[in-house]
Write a protein that holds these residues in place. Structure first.
Motif, mmCIF file in Angstrom:
data_model
loop_
_atom_site.group_PDB
_atom_site.id
_atom_site.type_symbol
_atom_site.label_atom_id
_atom_site.label_comp_id
_atom_site.label_asym_id
_atom_site.label_seq_id
_atom_site.Cartn_x
_atom_site.Cartn_y
_atom_site.Cartn_z
ATOM 1 N N ASP A 234 1.290 -1.418 -0.372
ATOM 2 C CA ASP A 234 -0.301 -0.152 0.154
ATOM 3 C C ASP A 234 0.443 1.520 -0.164
ATOM 4 O O ASP A 234 0.565 2.406 -0.090
ATOM 5 C CB ASP A 234 -0.573 0.279 0.892
ATOM 6 C CG ASP A 234 -2.048 -1.374 1.165
ATOM 7 O OD1 ASP A 234 -2.809 -1.667 0.205
ATOM 8 O OD2 ASP A 234 -2.794 -0.591 1.690
ATOM 9 N N ASP A 238 0.719 3.712 -2.925
ATOM 10 C CA ASP A 238 -0.364 5.693 -2.884
ATOM 11 C C ASP A 238 1.325 6.652 -3.066
ATOM 12 O O ASP A 238 0.918 7.252 -4.021
ATOM 13 C CB ASP A 238 0.161 5.522 -1.233
ATOM 14 C CG ASP A 238 -1.078 4.512 -0.715
ATOM 15 O OD1 ASP A 238 -2.186 4.887 -1.395
ATOM 16 O OD2 ASP A 238 -1.106 4.521 0.619
ATOM 17 N N LYS A 300 -9.224 14.194 -10.912
ATOM 18 C CA LYS A 300 -9.928 13.063 -10.247
ATOM 19 C C LYS A 300 -11.383 12.746 -10.681
ATOM 20 O O LYS A 300 -12.219 13.329 -9.416
ATOM 21 C CB LYS A 300 -9.447 12.783 -8.372
ATOM 22 C CG LYS A 300 -8.369 13.161 -8.286
ATOM 23 C CD LYS A 300 -8.385 13.214 -6.525
ATOM 24 C CE LYS A 300 -6.507 12.741 -6.306
ATOM 25 N NZ LYS A 300 -5.482 13.833 -7.273
ATOM 26 N N LYS A 506 -17.057 -2.183 -7.251
ATOM 27 C CA LYS A 506 -15.787 -1.323 -6.307
ATOM 28 C C LYS A 506 -15.655 0.412 -7.556
ATOM 29 O O LYS A 506 -15.670 1.440 -6.850
ATOM 30 C CB LYS A 506 -14.630 -2.027 -5.711
ATOM 31 C CG LYS A 506 -13.724 -1.256 -5.228
ATOM 32 C CD LYS A 506 -14.483 -1.340 -3.492
ATOM 33 C CE LYS A 506 -12.889 -0.574 -3.131
ATOM 34 N NZ LYS A 506 -12.574 0.759 -3.208
ATOM 35 N N ASP A 510 -17.040 3.809 -6.079
ATOM 36 C CA ASP A 510 -15.796 4.775 -5.445
ATOM 37 C C ASP A 510 -15.897 5.846 -6.526
ATOM 38 O O ASP A 510 -15.059 6.876 -6.616
ATOM 39 C CB ASP A 510 -14.686 4.507 -5.973
ATOM 40 C CG ASP A 510 -13.711 3.644 -4.206
ATOM 41 O OD1 ASP A 510 -14.234 3.380 -3.709
ATOM 42 O OD2 ASP A 510 -13.456 1.981 -4.778
ATOM 43 N N ARG A 513 -14.180 7.156 -10.112
ATOM 44 C CA ARG A 513 -12.601 7.682 -10.422
ATOM 45 C C ARG A 513 -11.256 6.929 -10.551
ATOM 46 O O ARG A 513 -10.831 5.771 -10.002
ATOM 47 C CB ARG A 513 -11.818 7.959 -8.612
ATOM 48 C CG ARG A 513 -12.997 8.827 -8.348
ATOM 49 C CD ARG A 513 -14.198 10.426 -8.638
ATOM 50 N NE ARG A 513 -15.433 10.652 -8.424
ATOM 51 C CZ ARG A 513 -15.781 11.529 -8.364
ATOM 52 N NH1 ARG A 513 -15.294 12.199 -9.112
ATOM 53 N NH2 ARG A 513 -16.880 12.330 -7.965
ATOM 54 N N ASP A 516 -8.549 5.384 -7.913
ATOM 55 C CA ASP A 516 -9.345 5.152 -7.243
ATOM 56 C C ASP A 516 -9.183 3.527 -7.859
ATOM 57 O O ASP A 516 -9.522 2.570 -7.356
ATOM 58 C CB ASP A 516 -10.524 5.143 -7.096
ATOM 59 C CG ASP A 516 -10.344 6.293 -5.811
ATOM 60 O OD1 ASP A 516 -9.179 6.364 -5.086
ATOM 61 O OD2 ASP A 516 -11.300 6.992 -5.871
ATOM 62 N N LEU A 517 -9.569 3.090 -8.985
ATOM 63 C CA LEU A 517 -9.778 2.236 -9.716
ATOM 64 C C LEU A 517 -8.373 1.295 -10.180
ATOM 65 O O LEU A 517 -8.604 0.485 -9.910
ATOM 66 C CB LEU A 517 -10.392 2.311 -10.942
ATOM 67 C CG LEU A 517 -10.085 0.868 -11.632
ATOM 68 C CD1 LEU A 517 -11.124 -0.359 -11.165
ATOM 69 C CD2 LEU A 517 -10.754 0.937 -13.245
ATOM 70 N N LYS A 519 -5.186 1.764 -7.897
ATOM 71 C CA LYS A 519 -5.441 1.585 -6.324
ATOM 72 C C LYS A 519 -5.707 0.468 -5.875
ATOM 73 O O LYS A 519 -5.288 -0.447 -5.295
ATOM 74 C CB LYS A 519 -5.487 2.681 -5.668
ATOM 75 C CG LYS A 519 -5.527 1.788 -3.926
ATOM 76 C CD LYS A 519 -5.197 3.385 -3.305
ATOM 77 C CE LYS A 519 -4.398 2.481 -1.737
ATOM 78 N NZ LYS A 519 -5.135 4.106 -0.783
ATOM 79 N N THR A 520 -7.478 -0.364 -6.800
ATOM 80 C CA THR A 520 -8.089 -1.417 -5.740
ATOM 81 C C THR A 520 -6.922 -2.383 -6.338
ATOM 82 O O THR A 520 -7.073 -3.368 -6.397
ATOM 83 C CB THR A 520 -9.284 -0.936 -6.879
ATOM 84 O OG1 THR A 520 -10.143 -0.190 -6.564
ATOM 85 C CG2 THR A 520 -9.705 -2.474 -6.588
#
Length: 542
Positions: A234, A238, A300, A506, A510, A513, A516-517, A519-520
């Motif tokens: 993570d 990030d 974003k 997901k 979310d 975005r 975010d996708l 990161k998932t």
């Protein structure tokens, strides 16, 4: 129907596990290898050596599989002529690394005598670059060969640096550089299972998020075993998502997703479309990429808004085609089309309208097909071999002045009607844009009717077509599908059906975005899961 719920329907049957907050388990896939793309090769050379290093060859074309070059990269091999080109590039790059301009900065040691071999300095240099090129530490055997080549060439040529270039070219010629090879190892928490090594995880991450090889920090984290823990993974994800280099990764995805490699062979009839040229074609791609990066990364924003936004960026060359003034003579400037302007969303940008058209005319069929296959991930059957396209191609027929007229006549043939009814009603919404993407209100003196229908939703023009795509759950499902397949360089495995459904939900939850996708996917177990196969077992036992 709730939009989030509707999006799930595209992925398949709902399940209680798939709807829950936890990521469903997957069985994993066998390890694989993918050839570096031309952009990835260039970026690695720039990052590892210097941005001014020039390549001295050309790349074999990639293979698009199920819509993506990234998926095809796992299936391509290398022909003898292709290897010759890679060897040309390897020698060109290596000779520049050691030339008088670059050697002080790029060679980490000085030879005892510049006119003969120096095994210690050659070993130090080649070990350093092998780790970066291979995205992992090289074995002693992998270093010994290039060091020996460097020594023999140095003694033969009477020049340490010339010899060193021969050794460096050996590294650049290696499949360990040209191919991204996954390596599995026994999972210490369960000896009956396999997991990717930290270095393989680092490569997957870096090529997905940055379209480049791992940087020093990511290689350090891999060596320290930090990528094997959720917190360590993570932390790196990030960091990478917060980096300016994320823009390169997003651009690379959209270049692949939107079929921009087709621009390499795009041609228009100059007598019909004098506004079209190589610079306009280049700027058309860049406009869409800038629009996507600004909306999805900088702001974003909601992915769906790509189909409705009136905010974009223009050059003076593009301004001529869009028929709007652009003050900046040499650079890009932001632009927002007025509410009553026909340009709204990326479907009305040149990158779509001119790419999906013929050299001398527009094509509702090609544009409708592109919407179905690229943006909605649906398959359109190929036309029968004996189809007669005479009516469609005759733009001077006085009885059929517009594309709608010609297509209506063409669809009277029974063999044509089935396919055209799922493409033409979409593409006709973009008929106000000619084959070069320039707006027109009429064709052959007859007014153009841009109304149409997609999946039961009627629209009146290009802007409302964009809104229909915005609201279509297949569009967001397709994006989530395509991004995962791009990241993993493969199609979905049957064991991932439940996970595929979960990923779509997901993404919706979310707010659609893109970061975010990303990161998932990048932090998911599924992205790194591997299972046993003959090759996986052999790699684990090496």
């Amino acid at each position: 129907m709730n939009k989030s719920f509707a999006a799930l329907a595209v992925f398949g049957v709902l399940s209680l596990a798939g709807c829950g907050p936890s990521e469903p388990k997957t069985a994993g896939t066998p390890v694989s290898a993918q050839r570096l793309s031309a952009a990835q090769y260039r970026q690695m050379v720039s990052d590892i050596f210097a941005p001014d290093i020039k390549l001295g060859g050309r790349f074999e074309p990639g293979m698009r599989k199920n819509g993506l070059l990234a998926v095809g990269a796992s299936a391509v091999a290398m022909s003898p002529s292709g290897f010759e080109q890679y060897d040309n590039m390897a020698r060109a790059v290596a000779s520049q690394v050691v030339d008088a301009k670059h050697r002080d900065a790029l060679v980490p040691c000085k030879p005892a005598d510049a006119k003969t071999s120096d095994q210690a300095c050659a070993t130090q240099t080649l070990t350093k670059y092998a780790r970066l090129l291979f995205r992992r530490p090289a074995t002693d055997k992998e270093i010994a060969g290039p060091v020996a080549v460097a020594g023999q060439a140095a003694d033969s040529k009477g020049d340490f640096y010339v010899g060193l270039s021969y050794g460096l070219a050996e590294l650049l010629d290696s499949p360990s550089f040209i191919f991204r090879k996954d390596v599995a190892e026994a999972d210490p928490s369960d000896k009956t299972k396999l997991r990717l090594t930290g270095y393989s995880k680092a490569s997957r991450l870096s090529f997905f998020l940055w379209n480049a090889g791992p940087d020093e920090e990511l290689l350090r984290a891999a060596q320290a075993g930090e990528l094997d823990s959720k917190s360590g993974l993570d932390k790196q994800v990030d960091r990478m998502l917060a980096s300016p280099r994320l823009e390169n990764g997003v651009r690379a995805f959209f270049i692949d997703f939107l079929d921009f490699d087709q621009f390499d062979s795009l041609a228009k009839d100059a007598s019909i479309y004098p506004v079209f040229g190589a610079k306009v074609a280049h700027d058309a791609q860049e406009q869409t990429l800038r629009t996507a990066v600004d909306l999805l990364v900088t702001q974003k924003g909601d992915y769906r808004d790509l189909f409705t936004t009136r905010k974009t960026f223009l050059t003076r060359n593009l301004g001529v085609v869009y028929q709007v003034p652009v003050a900046n003579e040499k650079d890009w400037e932001p632009h927002e089309f007025a509410a009553d302007d026909p340009h709204a969303g990326i479907l009305t940008q040149l990158s779509f309208t001119e790419l999906h058209a013929h050299p001398g005319r527009s094509s509702s069929t090609l544009r409708g097909k592109a919407v179905r296959e690229i943006l909605l991930c649906q398959t359109v059957p190929s036309p029968p071999a004996n189809v007669n396209f005479t009516v469609v191609q005759d733009t001077n027929n006085p009885n059929f002045k517009t594309a709608r007229d010609r297509l209506t006549a063409h669809r009277t043939e029974a063999t044509c009607a089935g396919c055209h009814k799922i493409m033409d009603p979409i593409g006709l919404g973009l008929e106000n844009f000619d084959g070069a993407g320039q707006f027109r209100a009429a064709e052959n003196g007859a007014p153009i009717d841009p109304s149409g229908e997609i999946d039961g939703v009627k629209f009146t023009d290009a802007a409302s077509l964009g809104q229909a795509i915005h609201d279509n759950p297949s569009a967001t499902a397709c994006l989530a599908n395509s991004l995962y397949r791009y990241a993993a360089s493969r199609d979905f495995d049957p064991s991932e059906r439940e996970w595929q459904t979960w990923l779509g939900k997901k993404f919706a939850d979310d707010g659609y975005r893109l970061p975010d996708l990303m990161k998932t996917i990048a932090t998911s177990d599924a992205f790194y899961a591997v299972r046993e196969s003959g090759s996986a077992v052999r790699e684990a036992q090496r």
